[in-house]
Write an enzyme that holds these catalytic residues in place. Structure first.
Site, PDB file in Angstrom:
ATOM      1  N   SER A   1      28.351 -23.036  22.109  1.00 51.87           N
ATOM      2  CA  SER A   1      28.048 -21.840  22.738  1.00 51.87           C
ATOM      3  C   SER A   1      28.148 -21.999  24.526  1.00 51.87           C
ATOM      4  CB  SER A   1      26.505 -21.532  23.094  1.00 51.87           C
ATOM      5  OG  SER A   1      25.925 -20.972  21.343  1.00 51.87           O
TER       6      SER A   1
ATOM      7  N   HIS B   1      34.865 -18.386  20.663  1.00 51.47           N
ATOM      8  CA  HIS B   1      33.243 -18.014  20.685  1.00 51.47           C
ATOM      9  C   HIS B   1      32.643 -17.271  19.780  1.00 51.47           C
ATOM     10  CE1 HIS B   1      28.949 -17.686  23.063  1.00 51.47           C
ATOM     11  NE2 HIS B   1      29.138 -18.427  21.864  1.00 51.47           N
TER      12      HIS B   1
ATOM     13  N   GLU C   1      34.850 -14.566  22.555  1.00 50.38           N
ATOM     14  CA  GLU C   1      35.378 -14.935  24.218  1.00 50.38           C
ATOM     15  C   GLU C   1      36.433 -16.427  23.579  1.00 50.38           C
ATOM     16  OE1 GLU C   1      32.401 -15.484  26.923  1.00 50.38           O
ATOM     17  OE2 GLU C   1      31.616 -16.191  25.315  1.00 50.38           O
TER      18      GLU C   1
ATOM     19  N   ASN D   1      26.498 -16.125  27.848  1.00 50.69           N
ATOM     20  CA  ASN D   1      25.875 -17.020  27.226  1.00 50.69           C
ATOM     21  C   ASN D   1      25.355 -17.579  29.256  1.00 50.69           C
ATOM     22  OD1 ASN D   1      24.781 -16.995  24.918  1.00 50.69           O
ATOM     23  ND2 ASN D   1      26.288 -18.804  24.112  1.00 50.69           N
TER      24      ASN D   1
HETATM   25  C1  LIG Z   1      24.189 -17.063  21.388  1.00 49.50           C
HETATM   26  C2  LIG Z   1      25.429 -17.667  21.629  1.00 49.50           C
HETATM   27  O1  LIG Z   1      26.014 -18.292  22.056  1.00 49.50           O
HETATM   28  C3  LIG Z   1      25.966 -15.863  21.859  1.00 49.50           C
HETATM   29  C4  LIG Z   1      25.503 -14.579  21.095  1.00 49.50           C
HETATM   30  O2  LIG Z   1      25.646 -14.398  19.711  1.00 49.50           O
HETATM   31  S1  LIG Z   1      23.943 -13.869  21.508  1.00 49.50           S
HETATM   32  C5  LIG Z   1      23.370 -12.451  20.255  1.00 49.50           C
HETATM   33  C6  LIG Z   1      24.593 -11.722  20.594  1.00 49.50           C
HETATM   34  N1  LIG Z   1      24.016 -10.561  20.411  1.00 49.50           N
HETATM   35  C7  LIG Z   1      23.190  -9.976  20.315  1.00 49.50           C
HETATM   36  O3  LIG Z   1      22.969  -9.094  21.738  1.00 49.50           O
HETATM   37  C8  LIG Z   1      23.143  -9.209  19.514  1.00 49.50           C
HETATM   38  C9  LIG Z   1      21.226  -8.002  19.789  1.00 49.50           C
HETATM   39  N2  LIG Z   1      21.162  -7.097  18.616  1.00 49.50           N
HETATM   40  C10 LIG Z   1      21.431  -6.121  18.252  1.00 49.50           C
HETATM   41  O4  LIG Z   1      23.124  -5.720  18.302  1.00 49.50           O
HETATM   42  C11 LIG Z   1      21.452  -5.197  16.837  1.00 49.50           C
HETATM   43  O5  LIG Z   1      19.653  -5.308  16.516  1.00 49.50           O
HETATM   44  C12 LIG Z   1      21.705  -5.339  15.660  1.00 49.50           C
HETATM   45  C13 LIG Z   1      22.849  -5.359  15.660  1.00 49.50           C
HETATM   46  C14 LIG Z   1      22.116  -7.360  14.938  1.00 49.50           C
HETATM   47  C15 LIG Z   1      21.206  -5.352  14.306  1.00 49.50           C
HETATM   48  O6  LIG Z   1      20.376  -3.225  14.850  1.00 49.50           O
HETATM   49  P1  LIG Z   1      19.914  -2.917  14.274  1.00 49.50           P
HETATM   50  O7  LIG Z   1      20.449  -1.436  14.977  1.00 49.50           O
HETATM   51  O8  LIG Z   1      18.681  -3.140  14.711  1.00 49.50           O
HETATM   52  O9  LIG Z   1      20.248  -2.640  12.925  1.00 49.50           O
HETATM   53  P2  LIG Z   1      20.329  -2.338  12.059  1.00 49.50           P
HETATM   54  O10 LIG Z   1      20.762  -0.850  11.280  1.00 49.50           O
HETATM   55  O11 LIG Z   1      20.056  -3.217  10.260  1.00 49.50           O
HETATM   56  O12 LIG Z   1      21.682  -2.958  11.880  1.00 49.50           O
HETATM   57  C16 LIG Z   1      22.838  -2.291  12.654  1.00 49.50           C
HETATM   58  C17 LIG Z   1      24.536  -2.150  11.381  1.00 49.50           C
HETATM   59  O13 LIG Z   1      24.587  -3.189  11.216  1.00 49.50           O
HETATM   60  C18 LIG Z   1      25.143  -3.859  10.004  1.00 49.50           C
HETATM   61  N3  LIG Z   1      24.550  -5.486   9.934  1.00 49.50           N
HETATM   62  C19 LIG Z   1      23.680  -6.178  10.829  1.00 49.50           C
HETATM   63  N4  LIG Z   1      23.465  -7.607  10.129  1.00 49.50           N
HETATM   64  C20 LIG Z   1      24.206  -7.170   9.591  1.00 49.50           C
HETATM   65  C21 LIG Z   1      25.382  -8.661   9.172  1.00 49.50           C
HETATM   66  N5  LIG Z   1      24.968  -9.251   9.246  1.00 49.50           N
HETATM   67  N6  LIG Z   1      26.687  -8.362   8.142  1.00 49.50           N
HETATM   68  C22 LIG Z   1      26.468  -7.555   8.166  1.00 49.50           C
HETATM   69  N7  LIG Z   1      26.352  -6.242   8.809  1.00 49.50           N
HETATM   70  C23 LIG Z   1      25.775  -6.065   9.285  1.00 49.50           C
HETATM   71  C24 LIG Z   1      24.215  -2.745   9.588  1.00 49.50           C
HETATM   72  O14 LIG Z   1      24.929  -2.774   8.404  1.00 49.50           O
HETATM   73  C25 LIG Z   1      24.456  -1.639  10.332  1.00 49.50           C
HETATM   74  O15 LIG Z   1      25.323  -1.168   9.828  1.00 49.50           O
HETATM   75  P3  LIG Z   1      25.564   0.155  10.202  1.00 49.50           P
HETATM   76  O16 LIG Z   1      25.958   0.841  11.379  1.00 49.50           O
HETATM   77  O17 LIG Z   1      27.158   0.970   9.021  1.00 49.50           O
HETATM   78  O18 LIG Z   1      24.102   1.186   9.408  1.00 49.50           O
HETATM   79  N1  LIG Z   2      23.282 -18.795  16.325  1.00 49.03           N
HETATM   80  C1  LIG Z   2      24.051 -18.094  17.853  1.00 49.03           C
HETATM   81  O1  LIG Z   2      23.295 -16.525  17.806  1.00 49.03           O
HETATM   82  C2  LIG Z   2      25.261 -18.060  17.866  1.00 49.03           C
HETATM   83  C3  LIG Z   2      25.351 -19.573  17.504  1.00 49.03           C
HETATM   84  N2  LIG Z   2      26.764 -19.865  18.281  1.00 49.03           N
HETATM   85  C4  LIG Z   2      27.151 -21.789  17.858  1.00 49.03           C
HETATM   86  O2  LIG Z   2      28.022 -21.748  16.733  1.00 49.03           O
HETATM   87  C5  LIG Z   2      27.106 -23.165  16.454  1.00 49.03           C
HETATM   88  C6  LIG Z   2      26.362 -23.153  15.066  1.00 49.03           C
HETATM   89  O3  LIG Z   2      25.060 -22.570  15.196  1.00 49.03           O
HETATM   90  P1  LIG Z   2      24.026 -21.940  14.023  1.00 49.03           P
HETATM   91  O4  LIG Z   2      25.532 -21.106  13.052  1.00 49.03           O
HETATM   92  O5  LIG Z   2      23.710 -20.685  14.656  1.00 49.03           O
HETATM   93  O6  LIG Z   2      23.586 -22.956  13.794  1.00 49.03           O
HETATM   94  P2  LIG Z   2      22.803 -23.223  12.601  1.00 49.03           P
HETATM   95  O7  LIG Z   2      21.873 -23.867  12.476  1.00 49.03           O
HETATM   96  O8  LIG Z   2      22.464 -21.967  11.687  1.00 49.03           O
HETATM   97  O9  LIG Z   2      23.370 -24.054  11.656  1.00 49.03           O
HETATM   98  C7  LIG Z   2      24.402 -25.496  11.970  1.00 49.03           C
HETATM   99  C8  LIG Z   2      25.107 -25.691  10.645  1.00 49.03           C
HETATM  100  O10 LIG Z   2      25.626 -26.765  10.833  1.00 49.03           O
HETATM  101  C9  LIG Z   2      25.587 -27.713   9.687  1.00 49.03           C
HETATM  102  N3  LIG Z   2      25.609 -29.262  10.576  1.00 49.03           N
HETATM  103  C10 LIG Z   2      25.034 -30.357  11.175  1.00 49.03           C
HETATM  104  N4  LIG Z   2      25.630 -31.119  11.388  1.00 49.03           N
HETATM  105  C11 LIG Z   2      27.052 -31.029  10.733  1.00 49.03           C
HETATM  106  C12 LIG Z   2      28.126 -31.502   9.951  1.00 49.03           C
HETATM  107  N5  LIG Z   2      28.133 -33.685  10.719  1.00 49.03           N
HETATM  108  N6  LIG Z   2      29.089 -31.018   9.471  1.00 49.03           N
HETATM  109  C13 LIG Z   2      28.900 -29.770   8.922  1.00 49.03           C
HETATM  110  N7  LIG Z   2      27.454 -28.794   9.506  1.00 49.03           N
HETATM  111  C14 LIG Z   2      26.847 -30.029  10.106  1.00 49.03           C
HETATM  112  C15 LIG Z   2      23.605 -27.872   9.835  1.00 49.03           C
HETATM  113  O11 LIG Z   2      23.584 -28.625   8.796  1.00 49.03           O
HETATM  114  P3  LIG Z   2      21.766 -29.077   8.642  1.00 49.03           P
HETATM  115  O12 LIG Z   2      20.863 -27.639   8.693  1.00 49.03           O
HETATM  116  O13 LIG Z   2      21.540 -30.060   7.094  1.00 49.03           O
HETATM  117  O14 LIG Z   2      21.791 -29.672   9.699  1.00 49.03           O
HETATM  118  C16 LIG Z   2      23.994 -26.099   9.978  1.00 49.03           C
HETATM  119  O15 LIG Z   2      24.100 -26.057   8.199  1.00 49.03           O
HETATM  120  C17 LIG Z   2      26.764 -23.762  17.762  1.00 49.03           C
HETATM  121  O16 LIG Z   2      27.939 -24.580  18.040  1.00 49.03           O
HETATM  122  C18 LIG Z   2      26.090 -22.337  18.598  1.00 49.03           C
HETATM  123  O17 LIG Z   2      26.116 -22.902  19.137  1.00 49.03           O
HETATM  124  C19 LIG Z   2      27.240 -19.146  19.097  1.00 49.03           C
HETATM  125  C20 LIG Z   2      27.158 -17.800  19.118  1.00 49.03           C
HETATM  126  C21 LIG Z   2      25.410 -17.994  18.284  1.00 49.03           C
END
Ligand SMILES: CC(=O)CC(=O)SCCNC(=O)CCNC(=O)[C@H](O)C(C)(C)COP(=O)(O)OP(=O)(O)OC[C@H]1O[C@@H](n2cnc3c(N)ncnc32)[C@H](O)[C@@H]1OP(=O)(O)O
Ligand SMILES: NC(=O)C1=CN([C@@H]2O[C@H](COP(=O)(O)OP(=O)(O)OC[C@H]3O[C@@H](n4cnc5c(N)ncnc54)[C@H](OP(=O)(O)O)[C@@H]3O)[C@@H](O)[C@H]2O)C=CC1
Length: 291
Positions: A119, A140, A152, A190
């Site tokens: 991330s 990403h 990304e 992010n």
């Molecule tokens: C941290 C990082 O590195 C980067 C990141 O990822 S940052 C996070 C980015 N993500 C976001 O910002 C997500 C923000 N949230 C959302 O967009 C929405 O709340 C959400 C899509 C997660 C859920 O939407 P919602 O309308 O509240 O719920 P819900 O109706 O259950 O889901 C919408 C649709 O997605 C589907 N869905 C949700 N989660 C799913 C999953 N894990 N797998 C498959 N389908 C899924 C649902 O079935 C539903 O489908 P339909 O449109 O066909 O009905």
């Molecule tokens: N969460 C998010 O929304 C997003 C996350 N990411 C990135 O994706 C990556 C994973 O995040 P996320 O899935 O949320 O994290 P989670 O904590 O859900 O999962 C990480 C997994 O990696 C496993 N793990 C740790 N060490 C090892 C290893 N040495 N070998 C193999 N597996 C290992 C962990 O096992 P254990 O639990 O046993 O430690 C766990 O099952 C991170 O780099 C995160 O920044 C990117 C986009 C969105």
């Protein structure tokens, strides 16, 4: 290079979502984790999420069965040796990722493309410790992977054009949209999203609002699908804190200071949905604010 098989390291929420979309697009998937229980739970989650897509008419039952049949699991990194593309999706911790690459590299074919779903961490720095910086990229995906359209693509300083072109083609086959980001801390999404979440935690810490009022305000007042604290719990508070630390260290600007309350939740092991408690408590089934 034609990619047909994909190895995924880390079977957490991102690993299982990535496995889901690759299998559905016809790739052979080998999912790895250090923890066998995490692999079982990932396969169960993929099955559940595919079933949800079947019930909404987005995927046919035959395509679901074919996708499930394309997913295999292993606790051995050596088994990933013959895959064409590896996506590392383990915990957001640079030392953990480096250790995985060290263990994986001796088994990989020379032409295999190695990527990280990190991330925030520098792709150039991760790549520089491997034997293939020209075939290394940031790949990403966004959470939840089956739903979010964006991927990304981040090139390190040494990434070559054929590698970038190959990943563009993979993103197209997945039916997603690629955005290219330069290799600076936390890239594009992010860099913008996680400081907003951190600011929401400061808003809570300073008593400007409660968990519920902050989330309601941003959902109803800014049309965000989730409130920022709900989103933080969804991403994982450990991941949010790790990203803030990368921004703070990498850009050396106090505006990226992680909120002490975010640190405290992580210290408590209250990591959000994945641990059952964060800014909300999910253990009763209905989310209850913890402040
Ligand atoms: C941290 C990082 O590195 C980067 C990141 O990822 S940052 C996070 C980015 N993500 C976001 O910002 C997500 C923000 N949230 C959302 O967009 C929405 O709340 C959400 C899509 C997660 C859920 O939407 P919602 O309308 O509240 O719920 P819900 O109706 O259950 O889901 C919408 C649709 O997605 C589907 N869905 C949700 N989660 C799913 C999953 N894990 N797998 C498959 N389908 C899924 C649902 O079935 C539903 O489908 P339909 O449109 O066909 O009905
Ligand atoms: N969460 C998010 O929304 C997003 C996350 N990411 C990135 O994706 C990556 C994973 O995040 P996320 O899935 O949320 O994290 P989670 O904590 O859900 O999962 C990480 C997994 O990696 C496993 N793990 C740790 N060490 C090892 C290893 N040495 N070998 C193999 N597996 C290992 C962990 O096992 P254990 O639990 O046993 O430690 C766990 O099952 C991170 O780099 C995160 O920044 C990117 C986009 C969105």
């Amino acid at each position: 290079m034609a990619i047909e098989s994909v190895g995924i390291v880390g079977a957490g929420q991102m690993g299982n979502g990535i496995a889901h979309v690759f299998a559905l697009s016809g790739y052979e998937v080998l999912l790895n984790d250090i923890n066998a229980a995490a692999l079982d739970s990932a396969v169960a989650t993929i099955d559940r999420n595919l079933e949800r897509q079947v019930s909404r008419g987005k995927v046919s039952a035959e395509d679901k069965a074919a996708a499930m049949a394309r997913i295999r699991t292993t606790t051995s990194l050596a088994d990933l040796g013959q895959t064409d593309l590896v996506i590392e999706a383990a915990t957001e911790n640079e030392a953990v990722k480096n250790k995985i690459f060290d263990a994986l590299l001796p088994h990989l074919k020379p032409e295999t493309i190695l990527t990280s779903n990190t991330s925030s961490i520098s792709i150039t720095r991760l790549a520089s410790r491997t034997d293939r910086p020209e075939r290394f990229m940031g790949f990403h995906f966004m959470n939840p992977v089956p739903v979010m359209q964006l991927v990304e693509l981040i090139r390190g300083i040494a990434t070559d054009q054929p590698t970038y072109q190959t990943l563009l083609e993979v993103v197209a086959r997945l039916g997603k949209t690629a955005a290219s980001a330069e290799d600076f801390p936390a890239f594009i999404v992010n860099r913008i999203l996680v400081p907003m979440i951190n600011e929401a935690v400061y808003t809570l810490y300073e008593g400007v609002g409660s968990v519920r009022s902050i989330d309601e305000s941003m959902k109803l007042g800014a049309n965000h699908p989730m409130g920022p604290l709900e989103l933080a719990d969804f991403i994982g508070l450990d991941t949010c804190l790790a990203i803030m630390n990368v921004l703070h260290d990498g850009l050396a600007d106090t505006k990226y200071r992680p909120c002490p309350l975010l640190t405290k939740y992580v210290e408590a092991g209250w990591l959000g949905r994945k641990s059952g408690r964060g800014f909300y408590d999910y253990r009763s089934g209905t989310p209850v604010p913890t402040r």
